[in-house]
Design a protein around this motif. Structure first.
Motif, mmCIF file in Angstrom:
data_model
loop_
_atom_site.group_PDB
_atom_site.id
_atom_site.type_symbol
_atom_site.label_atom_id
_atom_site.label_comp_id
_atom_site.label_asym_id
_atom_site.label_seq_id
_atom_site.Cartn_x
_atom_site.Cartn_y
_atom_site.Cartn_z
ATOM 1 N N TYR A 213 0.822 -1.202 0.000
ATOM 2 C CA TYR A 213 0.000 0.000 0.000
ATOM 3 C C TYR A 213 0.859 1.256 0.000
ATOM 4 O O TYR A 213 1.910 1.312 0.656
ATOM 5 C CB TYR A 213 -0.916 0.012 1.229
ATOM 6 N N ALA A 214 0.388 2.276 -0.718
ATOM 7 C CA ALA A 214 1.107 3.552 -0.758
ATOM 8 C C ALA A 214 1.029 4.271 0.582
ATOM 9 O O ALA A 214 1.946 4.990 0.965
ATOM 10 C CB ALA A 214 0.546 4.433 -1.870
ATOM 11 N N LYS A 215 -0.075 4.070 1.302
ATOM 12 C CA LYS A 215 -0.266 4.682 2.611
ATOM 13 C C LYS A 215 -0.644 3.609 3.620
ATOM 14 O O LYS A 215 -1.099 2.522 3.250
ATOM 15 C CB LYS A 215 -1.360 5.757 2.546
ATOM 16 N N SER B 190 1.360 -1.451 6.113
ATOM 17 C CA SER B 190 1.559 -0.967 4.753
ATOM 18 C C SER B 190 1.751 -2.125 3.779
ATOM 19 O O SER B 190 1.855 -1.919 2.576
ATOM 20 C CB SER B 190 2.779 -0.045 4.682
ATOM 21 N N GLY C 6 -7.847 3.682 4.827
ATOM 22 C CA GLY C 6 -6.488 4.090 4.469
ATOM 23 C C GLY C 6 -5.991 3.285 3.284
ATOM 24 O O GLY C 6 -6.748 2.697 2.529
ATOM 25 N N GLY D 35 -4.745 3.947 0.254
ATOM 26 C CA GLY D 35 -4.535 4.642 -1.007
ATOM 27 C C GLY D 35 -4.295 3.664 -2.143
ATOM 28 O O GLY D 35 -4.866 2.566 -2.188
ATOM 29 N N GLU D 36 -3.443 4.037 -3.098
ATOM 30 C CA GLU D 36 -3.105 3.141 -4.197
ATOM 31 C C GLU D 36 -2.331 1.930 -3.659
ATOM 32 O O GLU D 36 -1.646 2.012 -2.645
ATOM 33 C CB GLU D 36 -2.248 3.872 -5.230
ATOM 34 N N HIS D 37 -2.477 0.801 -4.375
ATOM 35 C CA HIS D 37 -1.739 -0.370 -3.922
ATOM 36 C C HIS D 37 -1.363 -1.247 -5.114
ATOM 37 O O HIS D 37 -1.964 -1.173 -6.186
ATOM 38 C CB HIS D 37 -2.549 -1.180 -2.906
#
Length: 296
Positions: free
Chosen positions: A13-15, A71, A275, A277-279
């Motif tokens: 995960y980006a975040k 993450s 949470g 974001g992009e992944h």
């Protein structure tokens, strides 16, 4: 044949993901030619809660809740499955295809009642194109259903080229027919749509397929596949499986994971998160006879 299956899915995960809940369908089901003797699903980080039960279609599922910020998520499913060869099936002595819709509409037996729920369109199998005309020559009057389904399978294999990366899990049948390409999921959805357009019952099957390396080449780790194919109601035999990607009737090298109306019913992993974001997702699948796995 006794197989050891390992299916590892890694999410980066980006975040940070603060919490998440996932539905897992990663334990092979019991079928008429398959028994799962053991199955374990490990997760990193480990879930706070997990609850196992059968879903509506009889597939084993788990609902897991993660409350530890992370993450990266790794889901590692390992199973040992015995698959035996199917008995020879007399395709020519199945019911004429046009009689099946009437029989299912008046469903009386448990088998007919179960099959009838797989007659109807779903969002992933609904099409605007004339799918009755698409396969008209395969469905001549009084043609046995198992033979008509076999020819439809070969037609789809010819028309829809296997090409990864041109579709995703939400690609509709009309788009697949337009670009004439896709993966096993897309070929299966086209076959389901064409069969259901004729009032027939067909279900989506998810599972695994053992792949063989070219002669003289080693088998690469993680090179096997999650796979999808179609099962068609063919009385009096019952359900018969058809693999449009490979143009064959599955036998003892196909391992069944789950049954549903389409991919959305039986996605191996789905969920929601807070949470992230992009992944990015990485999937590795290994299918090996137990003797080979032990030797490694």
């Amino acid at each position: 044949m006794l197989y050891r299956v390992r299916h590892i899915t890694t999410y980066d995960y980006a975040k940070t993901v603060l919490s998440s809940q996932h539905v897992l369908r990663l334990r092979p089901r019991l079928t008429d030619n398959q028994v799962c003797s053991s199955s374990e699903v490990a997760m990193t980080p480990g879930p706070r809660r997990r609850n196992a039960r059968d879903d509506y279609f009889g597939n084993r599922m788990e609902i897991v809740t993660l409350e530890e910020p992370h993450s990266q998520l790794i889901i590692d499913a390992q199973s040992v499955v015995r698959v035996v060869k199917r008995r020879p099936r007399d395709l020519e002595n199945t019911m004429a295809w046009e009689a099946i819709g009437d029989a299912l509409s008046a469903a009386r037996s448990d088998g007919e009642i179960d099959a009838a729920q797989f007659m109807f369109d779903t969002p992933l199998t609904r099409a605007e194109q004339d799918l009755v005309a698409y396969a008209a020559e395969d469905f001549a009057p009084d043609r046995p259903i198992a033979l008509a389904a076999r020819d439809l399978m070969h037609r789809i294999r010819r028309d829809i080229k296997y090409k990864p990366g041109v579709t995703d899990v939400s690609t509709p049948v009309d788009r697949v027919l337009q670009i004439k390409a896709g993966v096993c999921q897309d070929q299966s959805h086209v076959m389901l749509a064409a069969l259901r357009a004729r009032g027939l019952a067909a279900r989506y099957v998810s599972g695994y397929l053992m792949t063989r390396p070219p002669p003289g080449r080693p088998k690469l780790q993680g090179a096997d596949q999650s796979h999808a194919w179609v099962s068609v109601w063919c009385p009096p035999i019952g359900w018969i499986d058809y693999d449009a990607t490979n143009g064959l009737l599955p036998d003892d090298e196909h391992i069944t994971l789950a049954y549903g109306r389409d991919y959305a019913d039986i996605s191996p992993i789905s969920g929601i998160m807070l949470g992230g974001g992009e992944h990015e997702v990485d999937v590795s699948v290994d299918v090996a006879p137990v003797e080979e796995a032990n030797a490694a």
